[in-house]
Design an enzyme around this catalytic site. Structure first.
Site, PDB file in Angstrom:
ATOM      1  N   ASP A 168       0.928  -1.229  -0.114  1.00  0.00           N
ATOM      2  CA  ASP A 168      -0.211   0.030   0.129  1.00  0.00           C
ATOM      3  C   ASP A 168       0.829   1.423   0.088  1.00  0.00           C
ATOM      4  O   ASP A 168       1.912   1.290   0.402  1.00  0.00           O
ATOM      5  CB  ASP A 168      -1.015  -0.005   1.101  1.00  0.00           C
ATOM      6  N   GLU A 171       0.273  -1.512   5.543  1.00  0.00           N
ATOM      7  CA  GLU A 171       0.999  -1.170   6.454  1.00  0.00           C
ATOM      8  C   GLU A 171       0.959   0.231   7.018  1.00  0.00           C
ATOM      9  O   GLU A 171       1.070   0.356   8.144  1.00  0.00           O
ATOM     10  CB  GLU A 171       2.551  -1.368   5.838  1.00  0.00           C
TER      11      GLU A 171
END
Length: 412
Positions: free
Chosen positions: A86, A179
């Protein structure tokens, strides 16, 4: 050292990964929080198959794991390498238009055709990048080097190991979702990632090696008041907003993120929501020292207790404190070779290690809580979470070289 074709492939991989919109979504309860992360995970799965890795898996939460056995000694250590799928929530990651600037000559860097630019006047490190190949976005989005550069570097290292049949230890890789919003590791399949130690490839400038991070907690303070018509409010209204402002004044003004650096801890009022009848304050508590961290939590509890004793309240102020992650150094120092090997690999690649403490957390902090030492290694990028994000191709090459050197040194 990478040859010209390998360097081209490294850049090509990275540029391709940036085309996936993998921005995580704040407040999400499920992971992955965005469809683009699963799309990128499936693409990486196919790449790993093509590279001949084993035990390739995508979990239902889009965690990609794979294994490459040692070509020298099956009893050599197993080292993991991790990067996240991400990109940050603060800045759009949709329709990224990356631009490659060869042989940067210094001066301002125009981003696309808009008004955004990157200037050495604001970013002194640019003076050190003259002559290098830079990759930037067009000023409308972030670039996504955090952490797609890490993914590209790990994948390229695997490709180089295969192409050149370089000696290496047992290797496990993992690519994780979300994350940036702290969800990814909640669903990490630890049982599919048995390692002696690991590295996240998620750092910044070349040479960074991070193995200390904040101890972190979140505190939620809830204050309830009594609303009343303002014309007849005397001695009846209890304004939760006013109480909340006064409560905030009880914190040391010099212990905030904007007033601290290095290994100094802080309190951070991150959310202030509500109205006269009810206010919720959310604080981030951060400290590198374990005792200092516990003292900060005690301080907030004492502040709440004092208000409950001294103020006219509808009901007692409530406090909820939840630990987020711990300083990974407590585990890393029990596996000193995780740092020593990375230091040696960097020096062999002509890089002087820069040991830094992370004023934040990483997936490695969560893994450390599971007993797995996991320092953080540089990617070669700068200005993460920003439209001014950039990375050097030379820095990415260096990261690949360090990875391949680590796994070679581990065989001996």
């Amino acid at each position: 050292m990478l040859n010209q074709q390998q360097t081209y492939k490294l850049l090509e991989r990275f540029l391709h990964y940036t085309t996936y919109d993998t921005q995580s979504k704040s407040g999400a309860k499920i992971s992955p929080s965005s469809a683009g992360q699963l799309k990128l995970a499936k693409h990486l799965q196919q790449e790993l198959f093509a590279l001949g890795l084993q035990d390739i898996d995508i979990s239902k939460h889009s965690v990609v794991t794979a294994f490459l056995p040692s070509n020298v000694n099956p009893h050599s250590p197993t080292i993991g390498f991790i990067a996240h799928l991400d990109t940050a929530t603060q800045c759009s990651g949709k329709n990224v238009q990356a631009e490659v600037i060869e042989n940067y000559r210094g001066g301002d860097i125009a981003l696309g055709v808009g008004e955004e630019f990157i200037s050495p006047a604001h970013y002194q490190f640019l003076h050190q990048l003259i002559g290098k190949t830079l990759v930037v976005a067009d000023g409308n989005t972030l670039l996504g080097a955090d952490n797609k550069a890490g993914i590209a570097e790990i994948m390229t290292a695997l490709a180089v190991l295969k192409e050149e049949n370089l000696p290496h230890c047992n290797i496990r890789v993992a690519f994780t979702p979300d994350e940036e919003i702290g969800l990814g590791m909640q669903f990490f399949p630890v049982e599919k990632f048995p390692c002696d130690w690991a590295y996240t490839i998620d750092g910044g400038e070349v040479g960074e090696l991070e193995y200390e991070n904040f101890n972190a907690a979140t505190a939620i303070v809830t204050i309830e008041g009594v609303n009343m018509h303002t014309g007849s409010a005397k001695d009846k209204m209890i304004n939760a907003l006013t109480l909340a402002c006064e409560f905030q004044q009880g914190f040391p003004a010099e212990e905030t993120p904007e007033q601290t650096e290095g290994k100094q801890g802080f309190y951070h009022l991150s959310h202030f929501t509500g109205h006269v009848e009810k206010v919720e304050l959310q604080y981030l508590i951060r400290d590198f020292d374990r005792d200092g961290f516990e003292q900060r939590k005690i301080f907030i509890q004492q502040l709440v207790d004092r208000f409950n004793q001294q103020k006219r309240l509808k009901k007692p102020i409530t406090l909820e404190i939840k630990d987020s992650y711990k300083n990974m150094n407590e585990v890393v120092k029990t596996v000193p070779q995780s740092v020593e090997l990375a230091d040696s690999a960097m020096r062999e690649c002509g890089i002087e290690p820069i040991h830094k403490a992370i004023r934040g957390g990483t997936d490695g902090a969560w893994l450390a809580e599971q007993g797995l030492a996991c320092p953080n290694v540089f990617t070669g990028g700068y200005n993460f979470h920003s439209k001014h994000e950039l990375i050097t191709l030379e820095g990415m090459q260096s990261a690949v070289n360090v990875i391949t050197t680590i796994v070679r040194l581990a065989t001996s």
